[in-house]
Write an enzyme that holds these catalytic residues in place. Structure first.
Site: not given
Length: 359
Positions: A204, A130, A116, A236, A206, A94
């Site tokens: 990490h 995503e 996936e 990260h 967003r 994604d």
């Protein structure tokens, strides 16, 4: 057959590599195209699987925006596809790379295969971007390779034809089997941390950056101060993530902050952990292969199979909810052993289906 595998981030390489390598081992003229959406972490993963891309689009820039990634991938990928004329394009997951590659292939009338497919959180903005990416990729794809039956059901509910959907398992299990056959987990782990009992943490995503991430870290700090545990935390590279981590737990001796690790190192840390706290999607899939319980530090998950199989819980991101989830995780004893995400034969199934041989 001339398949083209397109990827640009660490998670994509992990899940594309075993499929790509299987095709190559069958004698197919497979092409690997790296966008390098995440340059350093992608390169680390390519080394693990001993892969060298045929094309490197090198799109990453400092402080890149989502729209700028889309523009650069589209502009640089199209000439490659026109030159190579692949029979099929494989994308995974994604990411912005996957979405843009699928769109580019669709525009050029090249069949797209989505590894996936069918994952859904139900919230278009969580995870962002995503959730939108994966929905758009599924619409544009000819082959929808889902990791689970639930993912197939998601697609059917959206009106996608059943003949395009194939339940094949998750290729991350193939990747883990590949890695386990090559390394000694204990020796890898001992080079990183001298601990026998710890929580493994990754953060990490967003949508968590900001106050949510601060609350997660505060909840973890509250818990480990009470139970005398350590947290191993590969931090990260994102400057905003690092700023928050340093402000919240940089001076807390119970947090062992280390630089980002490669895939083999991460799996060795996962193998040795008591349990895992993460906002990552991939870690939710990897942990069951090691029998590890997962606290998912998010509001939603597109992998409910993890929760239903008893391998994890969805904690939310408030300090109180994280604290309570950690108490529950510390008391958890897994009562099942079957991995909800597959058996390590996903790559073989994908190959046979695209070759018209069925599963």
């Amino acid at each position: 057959m001339k398949p083209c595998f397109i990827f640009g981030t660490r998670p994509e390489v992990i899940k594309v590599a075993p499929v790509y390598l299987y095709f190559k081992n069958q004698g197919e003229n497979a092409i690997a195209v790296a966008t390098a959406q995440h340059r350093e972490m992608m390169d680390m993963m390519l080394q693990v699987f001993d892969m060298e891309p045929d094309y490197d689009l090198n799109v990453m820039t400092h402080n890149q925006s989502l729209n700028s990634i889309v523009a650069r991938v589209m502009e640089r990928l199209e000439p490659v596809l026109l030159k190579e004329s692949p029979d099929i394009i494989f994308v995974q997951g994604d990411t912005t790379t996957a979405f843009t590659a699928a769109l580019c292939g669709f525009h050029l009338s090249i069949p797209v295969a989505h590894i996936e497919a069918g994952l859904r959180s139900g919230d278009l903005y969580d995870p962002f971007p995503e959730e939108l990416n994966r929905r758009l990729i599924d619409v544009a794809s000819k082959y929808l390779f889902t990791p689970t039956k639930r993912a197939k059901e998601n697609l059917l509910k959206e009106g996608i034809e059943e003949k395009r959907i194939f339940v094949v398992g998750n290729s991350v299990v193939d990747a883990l089997e590949y890695v386990k056959s090559k390394i000694d987990m204990n020796s890898y782990r001992e080079r990183l941390v001298a601990l026998d009992d710890y929580i493994l943490l990754t953060l990490h995503r967003r949508e968590n950056i900001g106050e949510k991430m601060r609350s997660v870290l505060r909840g973890i700090a509250q818990f480990i101060d009470e139970v005398d545990l350590r947290v191993v935390f590969p931090v990260h590279k994102n400057p905003r993530v690092r700023e928050i981590v340093n402000q919240e737990v940089g001076n807390n001796p119970r947090f062992i902050l280390i630089e980002p690790v490669d895939y083999l190192q991460f799996l060795s840390l996962l193998d040795g952990a008591r349990f895992v706290v993460t906002d990552s999607g991939g870690v939710q899939e990897e942990a069951p292969s090691f029998g590890k319980f997962v606290v998912v530090a998010r509001q939603t998950t597109e992998r409910p199979e993890l929760i239903e199989a008893g391998f994890g819980l969805l904690s939310g991101t408030s300090q109180e909810s994280i604290y309570k989830a950690l108490i529950e995780a510390s008391q958890n004893r897994l009562c099942i052993s079957e991995n909800p995400f597959g058996d390590g034969k996903t790559s073989e199934r994908i190959y046979k289906i695209t070759r018209g041989e069925g599963i």
